[in-house]
Design an enzyme around this catalytic site. Structure first.
Site, mmCIF file in Angstrom:
data_model
loop_
_atom_site.group_PDB
_atom_site.id
_atom_site.type_symbol
_atom_site.label_atom_id
_atom_site.label_comp_id
_atom_site.label_asym_id
_atom_site.label_seq_id
_atom_site.Cartn_x
_atom_site.Cartn_y
_atom_site.Cartn_z
ATOM 1 N N GLU A 73 0.736 -1.252 -0.105
ATOM 2 C CA GLU A 73 0.075 0.162 0.000
ATOM 3 C C GLU A 73 0.764 1.333 0.028
ATOM 4 O O GLU A 73 0.478 2.200 -0.644
ATOM 5 C CB GLU A 73 -0.902 -0.243 1.117
ATOM 6 C CG GLU A 73 -1.792 1.250 1.260
ATOM 7 C CD GLU A 73 -2.842 1.324 2.250
ATOM 8 O OE1 GLU A 73 -3.593 2.137 2.470
ATOM 9 O OE2 GLU A 73 -2.563 0.512 3.287
ATOM 10 N N ASP A 89 -0.405 -5.125 3.325
ATOM 11 C CA ASP A 89 -1.061 -3.619 3.855
ATOM 12 C C ASP A 89 -0.457 -3.773 5.231
ATOM 13 O O ASP A 89 -0.731 -4.650 6.163
ATOM 14 C CB ASP A 89 -2.464 -3.804 4.056
ATOM 15 C CG ASP A 89 -2.969 -2.322 4.241
ATOM 16 O OD1 ASP A 89 -2.355 -1.546 5.265
ATOM 17 O OD2 ASP A 89 -4.431 -2.168 3.929
ATOM 18 N N ILE A 91 -0.554 -1.553 7.847
ATOM 19 C CA ILE A 91 -1.429 -1.330 9.070
ATOM 20 C C ILE A 91 -2.631 -1.441 8.200
ATOM 21 O O ILE A 91 -3.025 -0.139 7.966
ATOM 22 C CB ILE A 91 -0.954 -0.169 9.847
ATOM 23 C CG1 ILE A 91 0.471 -0.583 10.659
ATOM 24 C CG2 ILE A 91 -1.991 0.121 10.996
ATOM 25 C CD1 ILE A 91 0.803 0.711 11.335
ATOM 26 N N ASP A 92 -3.629 -2.306 8.452
ATOM 27 C CA ASP A 92 -4.787 -2.108 7.804
ATOM 28 C C ASP A 92 -5.850 -1.698 8.781
ATOM 29 O O ASP A 92 -5.891 -2.254 9.789
ATOM 30 C CB ASP A 92 -5.467 -3.687 7.029
ATOM 31 C CG ASP A 92 -6.607 -3.511 6.664
ATOM 32 O OD1 ASP A 92 -7.111 -2.422 5.882
ATOM 33 O OD2 ASP A 92 -7.597 -4.289 6.901
ATOM 34 N N THR A 94 -5.919 1.959 9.345
ATOM 35 C CA THR A 94 -4.938 2.922 9.787
ATOM 36 C C THR A 94 -5.744 4.175 10.444
ATOM 37 O O THR A 94 -5.139 4.475 11.734
ATOM 38 C CB THR A 94 -4.347 3.936 8.693
ATOM 39 O OG1 THR A 94 -3.570 2.915 7.734
ATOM 40 C CG2 THR A 94 -3.512 5.072 9.014
ATOM 41 N N ASP A 222 -5.729 -4.538 0.935
ATOM 42 C CA ASP A 222 -6.936 -4.687 1.726
ATOM 43 C C ASP A 222 -7.334 -6.035 1.926
ATOM 44 O O ASP A 222 -7.813 -6.375 3.052
ATOM 45 C CB ASP A 222 -8.173 -4.029 1.377
ATOM 46 C CG ASP A 222 -7.726 -2.282 1.228
ATOM 47 O OD1 ASP A 222 -7.086 -1.800 2.116
ATOM 48 O OD2 ASP A 222 -8.384 -1.889 0.275
#
Length: 273
Positions: A73, A89, A91-92, A94, A222
């Protein structure tokens, strides 16, 4: 490390990297988080921790699998020659992370082919939620687990008894369209849930804590890991395009076709208004 790993060995490597990355993310959260930049809108934020965690993940993958491609990402793409792509990702969720909510996760998916959900072949996926101490994991053909315990998607008796998770995009127009779809959906299902992290919503489908997760416009990073976990737990996936944007549905086989038909009709109605 061998050039051709089994799905389980890929999952082992993804889990090892995701656990290390999750420890770093949790440490940075405890130290305090600030917005480093904004992307598609004022609500679409990125933190310094997002970038630092992705840098760690990318370096660990490069050390172990230098010939594999990378799609993240924050740092974009990196070409490979092996036919394997890591879709990440860091830190999905955020915004949850920024606000101190525990609903965030480190998501690492491994696929054969490009980073295109409609074309890739899933190999393995790991989602670590450090704030709640949970590790979701799946390897193609080998099932999915949460902290080592097997996962099984739910089986609602009808659409009216189906609990649906969803999410919202970051632009005003897309959010209004999504709310329009939900206005038509909520009277047809048991209820709606909104967690704020697509990877964990996919995992919730696999765990049976929701029966379906639907969202329009999510990105490959995601859902790359979460989709493997949902599928290996017995859920089905449907992908379609409306108004030039893809929609994704992860759901129990008991309701997936009926729910997909309803959502596509609702989207068409909203987009033609």
């Amino acid at each position: 490390m061998p050039s051709d790993l089994t799905p389980s060995r890929f999952a082992d490597l993804a889990e090892s990297i995701a656990r290390e990355a999750a420890t770093l993310a949790a440490r940075r959260r405890a130290e305090g988080v600030e917005v480093a930049d904004r992307k598609s809108s004022i609500a679409d934020v990125v933190t310094a921790a997002d970038r630092e965690v992705e840098t760690l993940i990318r370096s660990r993958i490069a050390e172990a699998r230098p010939d594999d491609a990378f799609f993240g990402e924050e740092s974009g793409t990196g070409a490979g020659t092996s036919g394997i792509t890591w879709v990440v990702d860091p830190i999905d969720g955020t915004v949850n992370y920024l606000y101190g909510s525990p609903e965030y996760g480190v998501s690492i998916g491994v696929v054969r082919g490009s980073a295109d959900p409609a074309a890739w072949e899933p190999i393995a996926g790991v989602v670590v939620a450090p704030a709640i101490g949970v590790v979701y994991r799946a390897a193609a053909g080998e099932g999915a687990t949460r902290d080592g315990e097997p996962l099984h998607a739910g089986s609602p008796a009808s659409l009216a008894e189906t609990l649906v998770a969803t999410g919202f995009g970051y632009t005003v127009d897309r959010r209004r369209q999504q709310v329009g779809v939900l206005a038509g959906l909520i009277g047809e299902v048991r209820d709606i849930r909104r967690g704020g992290a697509a990877s964990l919503d996919c995992c919730a489908v696999g765990a049976g804590t929701v029966d379906a997760y639907y969202e329009r416009g999510i990105n490959p990073w995601d859902m790359a890991a979460g989709s493997v976990i949902a599928q290996e737990a017995g859920a089905d996936i449907r992908i379609w395009e409306a108004g030039g944007t893809r929609s994704f549905l992860f759901a129990s086989p008991a309701v997936v076709d009926e729910l997909a038909t309803l959502l596509q009709r609702l989207e068409e109605d909203v987009l033609t208004q």
